[in-house]
Write a protein that holds these residues in place. Structure first.
Motif, PDB file in Angstrom:
ATOM      1  N   UNK A  65       0.827  -1.204   0.000  1.00  0.00           N
ATOM      2  CA  UNK A  65       0.000   0.000   0.000  1.00  0.00           C
ATOM      3  C   UNK A  65       0.863   1.256   0.000  1.00  0.00           C
ATOM      4  N   UNK A  66       1.895   1.282   0.840  1.00  0.00           N
ATOM      5  CA  UNK A  66       2.769   2.455   0.923  1.00  0.00           C
ATOM      6  C   UNK A  66       3.483   2.710  -0.404  1.00  0.00           C
ATOM      7  N   UNK A  67       3.946   1.644  -1.069  1.00  0.00           N
ATOM      8  CA  UNK A  67       4.620   1.810  -2.359  1.00  0.00           C
ATOM      9  C   UNK A  67       3.686   2.444  -3.386  1.00  0.00           C
ATOM     10  N   UNK A  68       2.429   1.999  -3.398  1.00  0.00           N
ATOM     11  CA  UNK A  68       1.468   2.545  -4.354  1.00  0.00           C
ATOM     12  C   UNK A  68       1.136   3.999  -4.035  1.00  0.00           C
ATOM     13  N   UNK A  69       1.047   4.311  -2.749  1.00  0.00           N
ATOM     14  CA  UNK A  69       0.756   5.688  -2.344  1.00  0.00           C
ATOM     15  C   UNK A  69       1.912   6.612  -2.692  1.00  0.00           C
ATOM     16  N   UNK A  70       3.144   6.119  -2.546  1.00  0.00           N
ATOM     17  CA  UNK A  70       4.313   6.963  -2.841  1.00  0.00           C
ATOM     18  C   UNK A  70       4.386   7.345  -4.318  1.00  0.00           C
ATOM     19  N   UNK A  71       3.794   6.538  -5.192  1.00  0.00           N
ATOM     20  CA  UNK A  71       3.764   6.893  -6.616  1.00  0.00           C
ATOM     21  C   UNK A  71       2.931   8.162  -6.815  1.00  0.00           C
ATOM     22  N   UNK A  72       1.890   8.304  -6.027  1.00  0.00           N
ATOM     23  CA  UNK A  72       0.978   9.448  -6.161  1.00  0.00           C
ATOM     24  C   UNK A  72       1.358  10.619  -5.255  1.00  0.00           C
ATOM     25  N   UNK A  73       1.978  10.322  -4.119  1.00  0.00           N
ATOM     26  CA  UNK A  73       2.315  11.375  -3.151  1.00  0.00           C
ATOM     27  C   UNK A  73       3.607  11.004  -2.444  1.00  0.00           C
ATOM     28  N   UNK A  74       4.653  11.770  -2.728  1.00  0.00           N
ATOM     29  CA  UNK A  74       5.972  11.447  -2.181  1.00  0.00           C
ATOM     30  C   UNK A  74       6.185  12.008  -0.776  1.00  0.00           C
ATOM     31  N   UNK A  75       5.316  12.899  -0.326  1.00  0.00           N
ATOM     32  CA  UNK A  75       5.585  13.643   0.901  1.00  0.00           C
ATOM     33  C   UNK A  75       4.685  13.326   2.086  1.00  0.00           C
ATOM     34  N   UNK A  76       3.518  12.718   1.871  1.00  0.00           N
ATOM     35  CA  UNK A  76       2.620  12.473   2.993  1.00  0.00           C
ATOM     36  C   UNK A  76       3.304  11.564   4.023  1.00  0.00           C
ATOM     37  N   UNK A  77       3.266  11.917   5.309  1.00  0.00           N
ATOM     38  CA  UNK A  77       3.925  11.085   6.327  1.00  0.00           C
ATOM     39  C   UNK A  77       3.228   9.731   6.485  1.00  0.00           C
ATOM     40  N   UNK A  78       4.037   8.684   6.639  1.00  0.00           N
ATOM     41  CA  UNK A  78       3.523   7.324   6.817  1.00  0.00           C
ATOM     42  C   UNK A  78       4.158   6.709   8.060  1.00  0.00           C
ATOM     43  N   UNK A  79       3.301   6.235   8.969  1.00  0.00           N
ATOM     44  CA  UNK A  79       3.746   5.488  10.144  1.00  0.00           C
ATOM     45  C   UNK A  79       3.270   4.047   9.978  1.00  0.00           C
ATOM     46  N   UNK A  80       4.184   3.089  10.142  1.00  0.00           N
ATOM     47  CA  UNK A  80       3.800   1.682  10.103  1.00  0.00           C
ATOM     48  C   UNK A  80       3.553   1.164  11.518  1.00  0.00           C
ATOM     49  N   UNK A  81       2.485   0.387  11.679  1.00  0.00           N
ATOM     50  CA  UNK A  81       2.233  -0.358  12.912  1.00  0.00           C
ATOM     51  C   UNK A  81       2.634  -1.799  12.631  1.00  0.00           C
ATOM     52  N   UNK A  82       3.518  -2.349  13.449  1.00  0.00           N
ATOM     53  CA  UNK A  82       4.013  -3.685  13.142  1.00  0.00           C
ATOM     54  C   UNK A  82       4.278  -4.496  14.395  1.00  0.00           C
ATOM     55  N   UNK A  83       3.993  -5.784  14.299  1.00  0.00           N
ATOM     56  CA  UNK A  83       4.351  -6.709  15.369  1.00  0.00           C
ATOM     57  C   UNK A  83       5.754  -7.247  15.130  1.00  0.00           C
ATOM     58  N   UNK A  84       6.303  -6.949  13.946  1.00  0.00           N
ATOM     59  CA  UNK A  84       7.648  -7.414  13.594  1.00  0.00           C
ATOM     60  C   UNK A  84       8.699  -6.520  14.246  1.00  0.00           C
ATOM     61  N   UNK A  85       9.798  -7.115  14.628  1.00  0.00           N
ATOM     62  CA  UNK A  85      10.839  -6.311  15.281  1.00  0.00           C
ATOM     63  C   UNK A  85      12.228  -6.543  14.701  1.00  0.00           C
ATOM     64  N   UNK A  86      12.337  -7.386  13.661  1.00  0.00           N
ATOM     65  CA  UNK A  86      13.632  -7.618  13.050  1.00  0.00           C
ATOM     66  C   UNK A  86      14.087  -6.389  12.269  1.00  0.00           C
ATOM     67  N   UNK A  87      15.394  -6.157  12.273  1.00  0.00           N
ATOM     68  CA  UNK A  87      15.947  -5.001  11.557  1.00  0.00           C
ATOM     69  C   UNK A  87      15.530  -5.016  10.093  1.00  0.00           C
ATOM     70  N   UNK A  88      15.554  -6.190   9.465  1.00  0.00           N
ATOM     71  CA  UNK A  88      15.227  -6.280   8.035  1.00  0.00           C
ATOM     72  C   UNK A  88      13.786  -5.872   7.769  1.00  0.00           C
TER      73      UNK A  88
END
Length: 225
Positions: A65-88
């Protein structure tokens, strides 16, 4: 005063309602989507101020979703909510256009601080579409880096970081400043993430041997060109 419009994409219904009601009680306007496809439609129609995206969602995950949004808007702030904690996993979020991440479980106070921090930052608005860095031409708007006929696509984060390095070329870009501005805070985890992005930029600039990004340990980085 207009309310801050937050697009929340969270498929876990109970958590989504808790976050929505908590933000609304603090005078935010919240648009709640339960999957990535619904979230993209709301983004397109409602023009929110900031996006809070769960990573693991049905139909379309948060990174896609974020990749698709960045095509249309490069500047809107995006925060991810994640249960993942690995650096990768976190680096993948930044590579896909994220500005910040929050690990579950999280407090509402922390989410609100992150939202306000991102919205209070001054966005980069370069006057020049193409900037010459040595024998490269950097187009911040298109997020490209061109050497002769060879053009590379940069990520949103790589473009932001390179622009700040260029602004301070031949001087030290303060490590704490850039971590706070682009990553939201200067903790150890974000510092590791920035080091990875610096390594990526070095590789993309290696065709011009006169360009160097030097690490001034404990202080920051210097773009020499």
């Amino acid at each position: 005063m207009n309310k801050i419009k937050v697009l929340l994409a969270e498929d876990e219904e109970s958590l989504g309602m808790i976050v929505k009601e908590s933000l609304e009680s603090r005078n935010f306007m919240v648009l709640h989507a339960k999957n990535g496809e619904e979230a993209f439609t709301i983004f397109d129609n409602e023009k929110p101020d900031i996006l809070v995206l769960d990573v693991m969602m049905p139909i379309k995950d948060g990174f896609t979703l974020a990749k698709e949004i960045r095509i249309k808007n490069k500047d809107i702030p995006i925060i991810f909510l994640t249960a993942k904690s690995q650096t990768s996993d976190v680096l993948e979020g930044f590579n896909n256009g994220g500005n910040d991440y929050l690990k579950k479980p999280f407090s509402m106070e922390e989410l609100i601080v992150r939202i306000k921090s991102l919205l209070n930052r001054i966005e980069i608005k370069p006057n020049l579409e193409k900037i010459q860095i040595g024998n490269y031409f950097f187009d911040y708007t298109k997020q490209t880096l061109t050497f002769l006929e060879y053009t590379q696509q940069l990520t949103h984060r790589e473009s932001q970081l390179l622009y700040h390095l260029f602004e301070k070329k031949n001087s030290i870009l303060d490590r704490s400043f850039i971590l706070n501005k682009l990553w939201g805070n200067d903790d150890f985890f974000n510092a590791r993430s920035m080091d990875v992005f610096i390594s990526k930029l070095r590789k993309k600039l290696k065709k011009d041997t006169n360009i160097k990004i030097i690490n001034s340990r404990g202080f920051g980085y210097k773009l020499i060109c």
